[in-house]
Design a protein around this motif. Structure first.
Motif, PDB file in Angstrom:
ATOM      1  N   PRO A 124       0.804  -1.231   0.000  1.00  0.00           N
ATOM      2  CA  PRO A 124       0.000   0.000   0.000  1.00  0.00           C
ATOM      3  C   PRO A 124       0.833   1.276   0.000  1.00  0.00           C
ATOM      4  CG  PRO A 124      -0.926  -1.597   1.519  1.00  0.00           C
ATOM      5  CD  PRO A 124       0.396  -2.169   1.069  1.00  0.00           C
ATOM      6  N   ALA A 125       1.906   1.305   0.795  1.00  0.00           N
ATOM      7  CA  ALA A 125       2.724   2.518   0.866  1.00  0.00           C
ATOM      8  C   ALA A 125       3.365   2.822  -0.480  1.00  0.00           C
ATOM      9  CB  ALA A 125       3.799   2.366   1.950  1.00  0.00           C
ATOM     10  N   ASN A 126       3.843   1.796  -1.175  1.00  0.00           N
ATOM     11  CA  ASN A 126       4.494   2.040  -2.461  1.00  0.00           C
ATOM     12  C   ASN A 126       3.489   2.404  -3.543  1.00  0.00           C
ATOM     13  OD1 ASN A 126       6.910   2.153  -4.100  1.00  0.00           O
ATOM     14  ND2 ASN A 126       6.146   0.318  -5.129  1.00  0.00           N
ATOM     15  N   ARG A 127       2.313   1.800  -3.507  1.00  0.00           N
ATOM     16  CA  ARG A 127       1.303   2.171  -4.503  1.00  0.00           C
ATOM     17  C   ARG A 127       0.963   3.658  -4.389  1.00  0.00           C
ATOM     18  NH1 ARG A 127      -0.772  -3.046  -3.183  1.00  0.00           N
ATOM     19  NH2 ARG A 127      -2.317  -2.151  -1.752  1.00  0.00           N
ATOM     20  N   ALA A 128       0.793   4.137  -3.154  1.00  0.00           N
ATOM     21  CA  ALA A 128       0.482   5.556  -2.957  1.00  0.00           C
ATOM     22  C   ALA A 128       1.668   6.434  -3.330  1.00  0.00           C
ATOM     23  CB  ALA A 128       0.078   5.796  -1.505  1.00  0.00           C
ATOM     24  N   PHE A 129       2.860   6.029  -2.898  1.00  0.00           N
ATOM     25  CA  PHE A 129       4.070   6.805  -3.165  1.00  0.00           C
ATOM     26  C   PHE A 129       4.358   6.883  -4.664  1.00  0.00           C
ATOM     27  CE2 PHE A 129       8.659   6.450  -4.086  1.00  0.00           C
ATOM     28  CZ  PHE A 129       9.107   7.659  -3.579  1.00  0.00           C
ATOM     29  N   ALA A 130       4.355   5.752  -5.337  1.00  0.00           N
ATOM     30  CA  ALA A 130       4.693   5.723  -6.758  1.00  0.00           C
ATOM     31  C   ALA A 130       3.700   6.530  -7.580  1.00  0.00           C
ATOM     32  CB  ALA A 130       4.755   4.277  -7.258  1.00  0.00           C
ATOM     33  N   THR A 131       2.426   6.439  -7.209  1.00  0.00           N
ATOM     34  CA  THR A 131       1.404   7.205  -7.926  1.00  0.00           C
ATOM     35  C   THR A 131       1.638   8.703  -7.757  1.00  0.00           C
ATOM     36  OG1 THR A 131      -0.233   5.447  -7.683  1.00  0.00           O
ATOM     37  CG2 THR A 131      -1.062   7.661  -8.119  1.00  0.00           C
ATOM     38  N   ALA A 132       1.884   9.128  -6.518  1.00  0.00           N
ATOM     39  CA  ALA A 132       2.114  10.547  -6.249  1.00  0.00           C
ATOM     40  C   ALA A 132       3.391  11.032  -6.919  1.00  0.00           C
ATOM     41  CB  ALA A 132       2.188  10.787  -4.744  1.00  0.00           C
ATOM     42  N   PHE A 133       4.430  10.217  -6.884  1.00  0.00           N
ATOM     43  CA  PHE A 133       5.709  10.608  -7.480  1.00  0.00           C
ATOM     44  C   PHE A 133       5.577  10.780  -8.988  1.00  0.00           C
ATOM     45  CE2 PHE A 133       9.924  10.147  -9.195  1.00  0.00           C
ATOM     46  CZ  PHE A 133      10.728  10.815  -8.280  1.00  0.00           C
ATOM     47  N   GLN A 134       4.956   9.812  -9.648  1.00  0.00           N
ATOM     48  CA  GLN A 134       4.816   9.898 -11.100  1.00  0.00           C
ATOM     49  C   GLN A 134       3.912  11.049 -11.505  1.00  0.00           C
ATOM     50  OE1 GLN A 134       4.610   5.994 -13.276  1.00  0.00           O
ATOM     51  NE2 GLN A 134       4.645   5.142 -11.203  1.00  0.00           N
ATOM     52  N   SER A 135       2.906  11.339 -10.689  1.00  0.00           N
ATOM     53  CA  SER A 135       2.026  12.471 -10.980  1.00  0.00           C
ATOM     54  C   SER A 135       2.782  13.795 -10.881  1.00  0.00           C
ATOM     55  CB  SER A 135       0.848  12.475 -10.004  1.00  0.00           C
ATOM     56  OG  SER A 135       0.028  13.608 -10.198  1.00  0.00           O
ATOM     57  N   LYS A 136       3.666  13.923  -9.892  1.00  0.00           N
ATOM     58  CA  LYS A 136       4.384  15.183  -9.681  1.00  0.00           C
ATOM     59  C   LYS A 136       5.553  15.350 -10.640  1.00  0.00           C
ATOM     60  CE  LYS A 136       6.762  17.922  -6.132  1.00  0.00           C
ATOM     61  NZ  LYS A 136       5.974  19.147  -6.383  1.00  0.00           N
ATOM     62  N   TYR A 137       6.306  14.258 -10.879  1.00  0.00           N
ATOM     63  CA  TYR A 137       7.564  14.377 -11.610  1.00  0.00           C
ATOM     64  C   TYR A 137       7.567  13.700 -12.980  1.00  0.00           C
ATOM     65  CZ  TYR A 137       9.348  15.874  -7.058  1.00  0.00           C
ATOM     66  OH  TYR A 137       9.546  16.532  -5.874  1.00  0.00           O
ATOM     67  N   ASP A 138       6.487  13.003 -13.318  1.00  0.00           N
ATOM     68  CA  ASP A 138       6.419  12.282 -14.597  1.00  0.00           C
ATOM     69  C   ASP A 138       7.637  11.390 -14.780  1.00  0.00           C
ATOM     70  OD1 ASP A 138       5.320  11.494 -17.027  1.00  0.00           O
ATOM     71  OD2 ASP A 138       6.307  13.081 -18.156  1.00  0.00           O
ATOM     72  N   ALA A 139       7.974  10.637 -13.735  1.00  0.00           N
ATOM     73  CA  ALA A 139       9.139   9.753 -13.749  1.00  0.00           C
ATOM     74  C   ALA A 139       8.874   8.577 -12.825  1.00  0.00           C
ATOM     75  CB  ALA A 139      10.389  10.501 -13.293  1.00  0.00           C
ATOM     76  N   ILE A 140       9.583   7.479 -13.063  1.00  0.00           N
ATOM     77  CA  ILE A 140       9.481   6.307 -12.208  1.00  0.00           C
ATOM     78  C   ILE A 140      10.350   6.531 -10.971  1.00  0.00           C
ATOM     79  CG2 ILE A 140       9.942   3.826 -12.041  1.00  0.00           C
ATOM     80  CD1 ILE A 140       9.495   3.678 -15.076  1.00  0.00           C
ATOM     81  N   PRO A 141       9.843   6.290  -9.765  1.00  0.00           N
ATOM     82  CA  PRO A 141      10.649   6.532  -8.564  1.00  0.00           C
ATOM     83  C   PRO A 141      11.787   5.526  -8.418  1.00  0.00           C
ATOM     84  CG  PRO A 141       8.575   5.489  -7.976  1.00  0.00           C
ATOM     85  CD  PRO A 141       8.480   5.825  -9.438  1.00  0.00           C
ATOM     86  N   ASP A 142      12.804   5.928  -7.652  1.00  0.00           N
ATOM     87  CA  ASP A 142      13.938   5.054  -7.387  1.00  0.00           C
ATOM     88  C   ASP A 142      14.267   5.060  -5.901  1.00  0.00           C
ATOM     89  OD1 ASP A 142      15.684   7.261  -6.772  1.00  0.00           O
ATOM     90  OD2 ASP A 142      16.027   7.572  -8.908  1.00  0.00           O
ATOM     91  N   LEU A 143      15.277   4.276  -5.527  1.00  0.00           N
ATOM     92  CA  LEU A 143      15.621   4.128  -4.112  1.00  0.00           C
ATOM     93  C   LEU A 143      16.020   5.450  -3.470  1.00  0.00           C
ATOM     94  CD1 LEU A 143      16.262   2.448  -1.577  1.00  0.00           C
ATOM     95  CD2 LEU A 143      18.557   2.114  -2.506  1.00  0.00           C
ATOM     96  N   TYR A 144      16.745   6.303  -4.198  1.00  0.00           N
ATOM     97  CA  TYR A 144      17.209   7.557  -3.619  1.00  0.00           C
ATOM     98  C   TYR A 144      16.028   8.469  -3.272  1.00  0.00           C
ATOM     99  CZ  TYR A 144      21.302   5.684  -5.986  1.00  0.00           C
ATOM    100  OH  TYR A 144      22.289   4.854  -6.437  1.00  0.00           O
ATOM    101  N   ASN A 145      14.985   8.454  -4.108  1.00  0.00           N
ATOM    102  CA  ASN A 145      13.758   9.171  -3.755  1.00  0.00           C
ATOM    103  C   ASN A 145      13.200   8.632  -2.429  1.00  0.00           C
ATOM    104  OD1 ASN A 145      12.821   8.679  -7.182  1.00  0.00           O
ATOM    105  ND2 ASN A 145      13.863  10.476  -6.374  1.00  0.00           N
TER     106      ASN A 145
END
Length: 381
Positions: A280-301
């Motif tokens: 659940p945490a990653n689904r929410a995080f990845a969705t928000a990240f891609q919406s804001k930055y138009d990029a796939i998140p990585d470990l450093y994020n």
């Protein structure tokens, strides 16, 4: 990223006995130039994403942030942490990617009794961890997570290579030590891992052309611009289709993977995060990240995001007028954290106890990504 810069002298929290209740000052030590600049950009994105979701506050308190450049070596970090502590009077320090930077920030923050939340690699020789907390990984873990898998999967000797500095020694040693102890054999001519000058090496072909013909796989660790050069050279040397390449996940993580392009296809890596983790945490995080930055998140994020998460929880638990000491004390009592990487907690040595995943670079429809193959193990202490 819009950063609020501290505008007055003196600690915002005051002494431990007489807190002033002002904004909490946070010093960020991230690479803004040099080999690891793209990692610094990734840290900034993850940190800001958390702040944006929490009204720019942590633990309900206003914060100010000041950024200093980690650069490529110890000198830039030494100058930066001195400024943060003596001039900016920060109450918390967050950041670093390289082991060289950690070895400058950690003793300085400890002497000043300021919590240091490290977002990158932890070397294996730190002393006095009372004020040091890593939201990231211990350097030896990425290689250690792969050692048994490679030993039991690859039928033959493995060539090991990495950069000649503390981070490289730890990353490669983390693989070599358990691999050899378990009965694995190195393909390196002298039976020892090969180390290349850091950060100066840009041409890896001489090293790759020297790999013995009996090598059945290669284990490597490189990061930032060095990782781009190494992976491209690996393909150029004609090894990509012939000798499987296993890496610490940092070698194919974030912006470097985009720059590597097709040269990275098929590379296996171990890391404590992948963008396709189904929780659940990653689904929410990845969705928000891609919406804001138009990029796939990585470990450093994620490690920077989690540093903000840790501080949010710790500051909230530290009372109406948090101090550096009270924030540090509450960090140690947080327990399990729900992170995009999966649940993790701080171990006795203030490093994450967390799962590690085997990933492979594949085209997944949106572009190249590190796709989870399996969970390898849980490491940390």
């Amino acid at each position: 990223m819009a950063l609020l810069l501290a505008g007055c002298s003196g600690s915002s929290l005051g002494s431990d006995s007489t807190p002033s209740g002002g904004p909490i000052r946070i010093g960020l030590v991230w690479p803004q130039t040099g080999v690891y600049k793209t990692v610094g950009d990734d840290f900034a994105r993850g940190w800001q994403l958390y702040l944006d979701a929490h009204g720019g506050k942590l633990g309900g308190h206003e914060i100010t942030t000041t950024v200093v450049d980690e650069g490529d070596g110890k000198q830039a970090t030494r100058t930066g942490i001195k400024k943060l502590i003596e001039q900016d009077k920060v109450d918390v320090v967050v950041g670093t990617i390289s082991s060289d930077a950690v070895q400058e920030v950690q003793p300085a923050a400890t002497a000043a009794k300021i919590p240091f939340l490290a977002t990158g690699g932890r070397p294996d020789n730190l002393q006095n961890l009372a004020f040091t907390w890593h939201t990231s990984w211990q350097n030896r873990d990425a290689g250690a997570a792969l050692a048994d898998y490679i030993r039991t999967t690859v039928k033959g000797p493995v060539y090991a290579i990495g950069p000649d500095y503390k981070g490289g020694w730890d990353q490669v040693g983390g693989f070599v030590d358990p691999f050899v102890a378990g009965g694995g054999k190195l393909a390196n001519p002298d039976g020892k891992a090969t180390f290349t000058p850091f950060p100066a090496t840009t041409n890896y072909l001489p090293y790759l052309n020297a790999i013995p013909a009996d090598a059945k796989a290669v284990f490597a660790f490189y990061g930032g611009a060095n990782a781009i050069d190494f992976v491209k050279a690996y393909a150029q040397a004609g090894l990509q289709a012939k000798v499987p390449l296993y890496t610490g996940g940092f070698t194919v993580e974030g912006a470097v993977l985009t720059a590597q392009g097709a040269a990275a296809d098929g590379i296996y890596s171990s890391l404590n995060y992948a963008p396709d983790l189904d929780n659940p945490a990653n689904r929410a995080f990845a969705t928000a990240f891609q919406s804001k930055y138009d990029a796939i998140p990585d470990l450093y994020n994620v490690t920077a995001y989690d540093a903000a998460l840790v501080l949010d929880r710790a500051i909230a638990a530290a009372g109406a007028n948090p101090t550096s000491a009270s924030i540090n004390a509450t960090i140690g009592k947080l327990g399990q954290l729900d992170s995009p990487r999966g649940q993790w907690r701080f171990g006795e040595q203030h490093a994450p106890v967390q799962p590690w995943y085997l990933r492979q670079v594949r085209l997944d429809g949106r572009g190249r990504a590190n796709v989870v193959v399996q969970t390898l193990t849980t490491l940390g202490q």
